[in-house]
Motif scaffolding. Sequence first.
Motif, PDB file in Angstrom:
ATOM      1  N   GLN A  80      46.178  27.184  45.843  1.00 33.95           N
ATOM      2  CA  GLN A  80      44.739  27.356  45.996  1.00 33.95           C
ATOM      3  C   GLN A  80      44.352  28.836  45.896  1.00 33.95           C
ATOM      4  OE1 GLN A  80      45.120  24.697  49.504  1.00 33.95           O
ATOM      5  NE2 GLN A  80      42.945  24.296  49.150  1.00 33.95           N
ATOM      6  N   GLY A  81      45.228  29.699  46.390  1.00 39.70           N
ATOM      7  CA  GLY A  81      45.000  31.140  46.275  1.00 39.70           C
ATOM      8  C   GLY A  81      44.989  31.577  44.819  1.00 39.70           C
ATOM      9  N   ILE A  82      45.911  31.021  44.034  1.00 44.41           N
ATOM     10  CA  ILE A  82      45.972  31.347  42.600  1.00 44.41           C
ATOM     11  C   ILE A  82      44.701  30.858  41.901  1.00 44.41           C
ATOM     12  CG2 ILE A  82      47.216  30.828  40.438  1.00 44.41           C
ATOM     13  CD1 ILE A  82      49.807  30.735  42.177  1.00 44.41           C
ATOM     14  N   ASN A  83      44.254  29.647  42.289  1.00 44.58           N
ATOM     15  CA  ASN A  83      43.021  29.108  41.698  1.00 44.58           C
ATOM     16  C   ASN A  83      41.808  29.970  42.055  1.00 44.58           C
ATOM     17  OD1 ASN A  83      44.679  27.053  40.905  1.00 44.58           O
ATOM     18  ND2 ASN A  83      43.893  25.561  42.377  1.00 44.58           N
ATOM     19  N   LEU A  84      41.762  30.435  43.294  1.00 47.20           N
ATOM     20  CA  LEU A  84      40.655  31.296  43.727  1.00 47.20           C
ATOM     21  C   LEU A  84      40.664  32.601  42.922  1.00 47.20           C
ATOM     22  CD1 LEU A  84      38.367  32.370  45.495  1.00 47.20           C
ATOM     23  CD2 LEU A  84      40.035  32.859  47.281  1.00 47.20           C
TER      24      LEU A  84
END
Lengths: 197, 197
Positions: free
Chosen positions: A38-42
């Motif tokens: 999710q951090g990578i997506n953000l």
Amino acid sequence: MLTPKLDHLIKQLQILPSVGQKSAQRMALQLLSKKRQQGINLAAALDIAMKEIIECRHCHSFSDDEICPICRDSRRDSSLLCVVESAADVMAIEQSGAYRGRYFVLGGHLSPIDGINADDLHIDELIARIKNEAISELIIATGSTIEGQTTAFFIHDAVCNHVTKITRLAQGIPMGGELEYIDSITLHQALQNRGSL
Amino acid sequence: MLTPKLDHLIKQLQILPSVGQKSAQRMALQLLSKKRQQGINLAAALDIAMKEIIECRHCHSFSDDEICPICRDSRRDSSLLCVVESAADVMAIEQSGAYRGRYFVLGGHLSPIDGINADDLHIDELIARIKNEAISELIIATGSTIEGQTTAFFIHDAVCNHVTKITRLAQGIPMGGELEYIDSITLHQALQNRGSL
């Protein structure tokens, strides 16, 4: 003694409004321990937004394309024009669900003390737009601060010969407002503009 | 009706702890209007951190490299070992400035009710490390919750034959704590462990 990439991330997160050292640390550690993907997506969403979102050529709100979805939407009433200070104001009015016309974002308010004059806002463009389009009502929804009021009067004076109906948002007590906590200027306005039940 | 990339960014920002719709909107709009380059830098720091930060092979804290800066630092006292639940606890203790030994991150606490047993934590590895290294004091700094206490007793029982001194953090009233607001168990502990002035 933090590992450098984590230290860097914690510093960078503090550019976000109301995020200090402690919150940034909590954000970084929570993403690292439980939400890596999710951090990578953000990160990707942030990078794309910062690089690709532009100002709508027509209303100066934020847009992915040259013309924003609201200006493109043929179901909206193009005879109503609502003038606001910022794109955040557009979002607030949209979320109220009470408006189906178009917008125009000034990019701020007049504030001679801070050196912000009409040339720094999109006021000339607004006047040109009003002269060229068949606007039946112009809603000047600048803030109810001194600067917002000044900006509203300035625009009113510049375009009052070109549009018959110019309005301002109603002033009064907000929903859920307890009378004893409301400032006296607001109460004064609310009394003056009282309506029948 | 938001422009899709902005809408996506606002949704993505809500993966951050304590960030809801309103804060995410404020963050996105503030970055877009005033801090584009800083937003791009944050995206890069986030992407690198999520993809490249690993667990230190030695203590299981977060690290850029196989061995973290604390485990690498030869000035730290390697005869002191502090056992904590998470990397966030390492950061909190480091920020206190009161500790110059090494750490070991368990990765959580025992909680049979949630199905977390000794096999889910790095307990076997901790025991092996204690048996192999010359540890003069083991500080079991797990939380002072039921689970943290249980975990501390479990570790104590497993290693008490291999290390002479095993300690827990002191329990008592926190700095700035007003007695009337402190729970009775903490007060009980603080009274029992009272020291001379």
